[in-house]
Write an enzyme that holds these catalytic residues in place. Structure first.
Site, PDB file in Angstrom:
ATOM      1  N   LYS A   1      43.912  53.854  20.861  1.00 44.53           N
ATOM      2  CA  LYS A   1      43.425  54.501  19.630  1.00 44.53           C
ATOM      3  C   LYS A   1      42.129  55.284  19.889  1.00 44.53           C
ATOM      4  O   LYS A   1      41.998  56.428  19.484  1.00 44.53           O
ATOM      5  CB  LYS A   1      43.159  53.453  18.531  1.00 44.53           C
TER       6      LYS A   1
ATOM      7  N   ARG B   1      42.608  47.242   8.392  1.00 47.66           N
ATOM      8  CA  ARG B   1      43.113  46.263   9.343  1.00 47.66           C
ATOM      9  C   ARG B   1      43.908  45.158   8.667  1.00 47.66           C
ATOM     10  O   ARG B   1      44.433  44.288   9.344  1.00 47.66           O
ATOM     11  CB  ARG B   1      41.914  45.639  10.023  1.00 47.66           C
TER      12      ARG B   1
ATOM     13  N   ARG C   1      39.772  47.863  30.940  1.00 52.76           N
ATOM     14  CA  ARG C   1      38.958  48.861  30.229  1.00 52.76           C
ATOM     15  C   ARG C   1      37.481  48.719  30.626  1.00 52.76           C
ATOM     16  O   ARG C   1      36.957  47.634  30.777  1.00 52.76           O
ATOM     17  CB  ARG C   1      39.103  48.647  28.718  1.00 52.76           C
TER      18      ARG C   1
ATOM     19  N   ARG D   1      33.605  45.229  27.689  1.00 53.44           N
ATOM     20  CA  ARG D   1      33.398  44.705  26.333  1.00 53.44           C
ATOM     21  C   ARG D   1      33.527  43.191  26.348  1.00 53.44           C
ATOM     22  O   ARG D   1      34.439  42.661  26.985  1.00 53.44           O
ATOM     23  CB  ARG D   1      34.450  45.298  25.396  1.00 53.44           C
TER      24      ARG D   1
ATOM     25  N   ARG E   1      43.434  38.672  19.776  1.00 48.33           N
ATOM     26  CA  ARG E   1      43.369  39.889  18.951  1.00 48.33           C
ATOM     27  C   ARG E   1      44.768  40.450  18.699  1.00 48.33           C
ATOM     28  O   ARG E   1      45.043  40.990  17.631  1.00 48.33           O
ATOM     29  CB  ARG E   1      42.476  40.942  19.633  1.00 48.33           C
TER      30      ARG E   1
HETATM   31  P1  ADP Z   1      40.610  47.082  19.319  1.00 45.06           P
HETATM   32  O1  ADP Z   1      41.409  48.024  18.531  1.00 45.06           O
HETATM   33  O2  ADP Z   1      40.601  47.357  20.787  1.00 45.06           O
HETATM   34  O3  ADP Z   1      40.934  45.640  18.974  1.00 45.06           O
HETATM   35  P2  ADP Z   1      38.137  47.556  17.781  1.00 45.06           P
HETATM   36  O4  ADP Z   1      36.985  48.173  18.449  1.00 45.06           O
HETATM   37  O5  ADP Z   1      38.853  48.324  16.730  1.00 45.06           O
HETATM   38  O6  ADP Z   1      39.082  47.124  18.965  1.00 45.06           O
HETATM   39  O7  ADP Z   1      37.692  46.169  17.127  1.00 45.06           O
HETATM   40  C1  ADP Z   1      36.953  45.204  17.813  1.00 45.06           C
HETATM   41  C2  ADP Z   1      36.636  44.046  16.861  1.00 45.06           C
HETATM   42  O8  ADP Z   1      35.812  44.520  15.781  1.00 45.06           O
HETATM   43  C3  ADP Z   1      37.833  43.403  16.181  1.00 45.06           C
HETATM   44  O9  ADP Z   1      38.435  42.401  16.976  1.00 45.06           O
HETATM   45  C4  ADP Z   1      37.191  42.833  14.919  1.00 45.06           C
HETATM   46  O10 ADP Z   1      36.494  41.625  15.186  1.00 45.06           O
HETATM   47  C5  ADP Z   1      36.151  43.878  14.554  1.00 45.06           C
HETATM   48  N1  ADP Z   1      36.660  44.892  13.611  1.00 45.06           N
HETATM   49  C6  ADP Z   1      36.806  46.225  13.845  1.00 45.06           C
HETATM   50  N2  ADP Z   1      37.282  46.853  12.765  1.00 45.06           N
HETATM   51  C7  ADP Z   1      37.454  45.897  11.813  1.00 45.06           C
HETATM   52  C8  ADP Z   1      37.952  45.911  10.464  1.00 45.06           C
HETATM   53  N3  ADP Z   1      38.376  47.038   9.876  1.00 45.06           N
HETATM   54  N4  ADP Z   1      37.993  44.718   9.802  1.00 45.06           N
HETATM   55  C9  ADP Z   1      37.574  43.577  10.362  1.00 45.06           C
HETATM   56  N5  ADP Z   1      37.109  43.499  11.614  1.00 45.06           N
HETATM   57  C10 ADP Z   1      37.051  44.641  12.352  1.00 45.06           C
HETATM   58  P1  ADP Z   2      42.087  50.957  21.634  1.00 43.30           P
HETATM   59  O1  ADP Z   2      41.003  51.794  21.013  1.00 43.30           O
HETATM   60  O2  ADP Z   2      43.391  51.092  20.922  1.00 43.30           O
HETATM   61  O3  ADP Z   2      41.695  49.519  21.802  1.00 43.30           O
HETATM   62  P2  ADP Z   2      41.517  52.446  24.120  1.00 43.30           P
HETATM   63  O4  ADP Z   2      41.657  53.865  23.731  1.00 43.30           O
HETATM   64  O5  ADP Z   2      40.155  51.923  24.345  1.00 43.30           O
HETATM   65  O6  ADP Z   2      42.347  51.510  23.092  1.00 43.30           O
HETATM   66  O7  ADP Z   2      42.416  52.209  25.437  1.00 43.30           O
HETATM   67  C1  ADP Z   2      42.492  50.940  26.061  1.00 43.30           C
HETATM   68  C2  ADP Z   2      42.399  51.112  27.565  1.00 43.30           C
HETATM   69  O8  ADP Z   2      43.604  51.721  28.056  1.00 43.30           O
HETATM   70  C3  ADP Z   2      41.270  52.035  28.008  1.00 43.30           C
HETATM   71  O9  ADP Z   2      40.765  51.547  29.242  1.00 43.30           O
HETATM   72  C4  ADP Z   2      41.951  53.411  28.191  1.00 43.30           C
HETATM   73  O10 ADP Z   2      41.297  54.197  29.199  1.00 43.30           O
HETATM   74  C5  ADP Z   2      43.348  53.011  28.648  1.00 43.30           C
HETATM   75  N1  ADP Z   2      44.418  53.895  28.115  1.00 43.30           N
HETATM   76  C6  ADP Z   2      44.465  54.491  26.897  1.00 43.30           C
HETATM   77  N2  ADP Z   2      45.614  55.183  26.749  1.00 43.30           N
HETATM   78  C7  ADP Z   2      46.327  55.012  27.902  1.00 43.30           C
HETATM   79  C8  ADP Z   2      47.620  55.487  28.357  1.00 43.30           C
HETATM   80  N3  ADP Z   2      48.400  56.247  27.604  1.00 43.30           N
HETATM   81  N4  ADP Z   2      48.012  55.112  29.607  1.00 43.30           N
HETATM   82  C9  ADP Z   2      47.237  54.312  30.375  1.00 43.30           C
HETATM   83  N5  ADP Z   2      46.011  53.842  30.001  1.00 43.30           N
HETATM   84  C10 ADP Z   2      45.556  54.184  28.786  1.00 43.30           C
END
Ligand code: ADP
Ligand code: ADP
Length: 214
Positions: free
Chosen positions: A13, A88, A127, A160, A171
């Site tokens: 994302k 979410r 990542r 992270r 998660r």
């Molecule tokens: P990812 O999509 O990789 O799980 P995010 O950066 O979107 O990571 O979220 C990391 C953490 O931040 C989540 O596991 C949660 O604890 C918190 N978080 C992010 N967005 C929200 C939301 N809209 N509502 C509740 N918690 C959130």
């Molecule tokens: P999210 O925000 O959904 O948690 P990220 O954009 O941070 O996800 O991507 C998660 C990890 O996967 C990062 O290290 C990113 O560089 C890698 N990544 C993202 N898209 C792809 C893809 N299409 N193929 C391989 N690796 C990817």
């Protein structure tokens, strides 16, 4: 243009959001980034959010909703936005609709990125992120030019704290239980389109751009 990007943790994302906001010139509103920034700056909000994030749980809705209400009506969002990590759960989605209605806004498209769970764990645990500019790298698919160093600003890349195998699995469970139902929610509104997130980063971007245009 007002967009939402949905998908499980590690789906891509954040990576795709950078491409989308560049092309469509909209604000990238990532709740995860906002929360991490607050933790780094030691704010009250950050202190409240940290323990939930480290456990892979959602931060309480009242914290997130207060924050989003301010963001959506801010100057930054007036020419359009891309919501990443919000909503979410169903309560957040219903509250978002109410906020949008109140401000005469609507969501144009919802991008739903699909990726298998094994791939998600591998992507998230490999990542690496830049603490200065927020750029995201991946040891397997998007390595920096110099090992451990950000291409943009030379800062040392970090892992992270919630990207351990155990927390990523938690998660993904939270996603399946609380966030996945939003796919049907937005399908019913007729705004959602699916994208195969297992392809290369560039191929996924192409698919998203086609979906937004259609
Ligand atoms: P990812 O999509 O990789 O799980 P995010 O950066 O979107 O990571 O979220 C990391 C953490 O931040 C989540 O596991 C949660 O604890 C918190 N978080 C992010 N967005 C929200 C939301 N809209 N509502 C509740 N918690 C959130
Ligand atoms: P999210 O925000 O959904 O948690 P990220 O954009 O941070 O996800 O991507 C998660 C990890 O996967 C990062 O290290 C990113 O560089 C890698 N990544 C993202 N898209 C792809 C893809 N299409 N193929 C391989 N690796 C990817």
């Amino acid at each position: 243009m007002r967009l939402i990007i949905l998908g499980p943790p590690g789906a891509g994302k954040g990576t795709q959001s950078s491409q989308i906001v560049d092309k469509y010139n909209v604000a990238h509103i990532s709740t995860g980034d906002i929360l991490r920034e607050n933790i780094a700056n030691g704010t009250e909000l950050g202190k409240k959010a940290k323990s939930y994030m480290d456990e892979g749980k959602l931060v309480p809705d009242e914290i997130i909703l207060g924050l989003m209400e301010d963001k959506l009506t801010s100057d930054e969002a007036k020419d359009g936005f891309l919501l990443d990590g919000f909503p979410r759960n169903t309560l957040q989605a219903v509250s978002l609709d109410a906020m949008l209605d109140k401000n005469d806004m609507k969501i144009d498209k919802v991008i739903n990125i699909n990726v298998d769970p094994e791939v998600l764990i591998s992507r998230a645990t490999s990542r690496r992120v830049c603490p200065e500019c927020g750029e995201t790298y991946n040891l397997l698919s998007k390595a920096p030019k110099v090992d451990g160093i950000c291409d943009n600003d030379g800062a040392e890349l970090i892992i992270r704290s919630d990207d351990t195998k155990e927390t990523v699995s938690k998660r993904i469970n939270v996603y399946n239980e609380q966030t996945k139902p939003l796919i049907d929610y937005y399908k019913a509104q007729g705004t959602l389109f699916d994208v195969d997130g297992s392809k290369s980063i560039d191929d996924v971007t192409d698919e998203i751009f086609k979906g937004i245009k259609s």
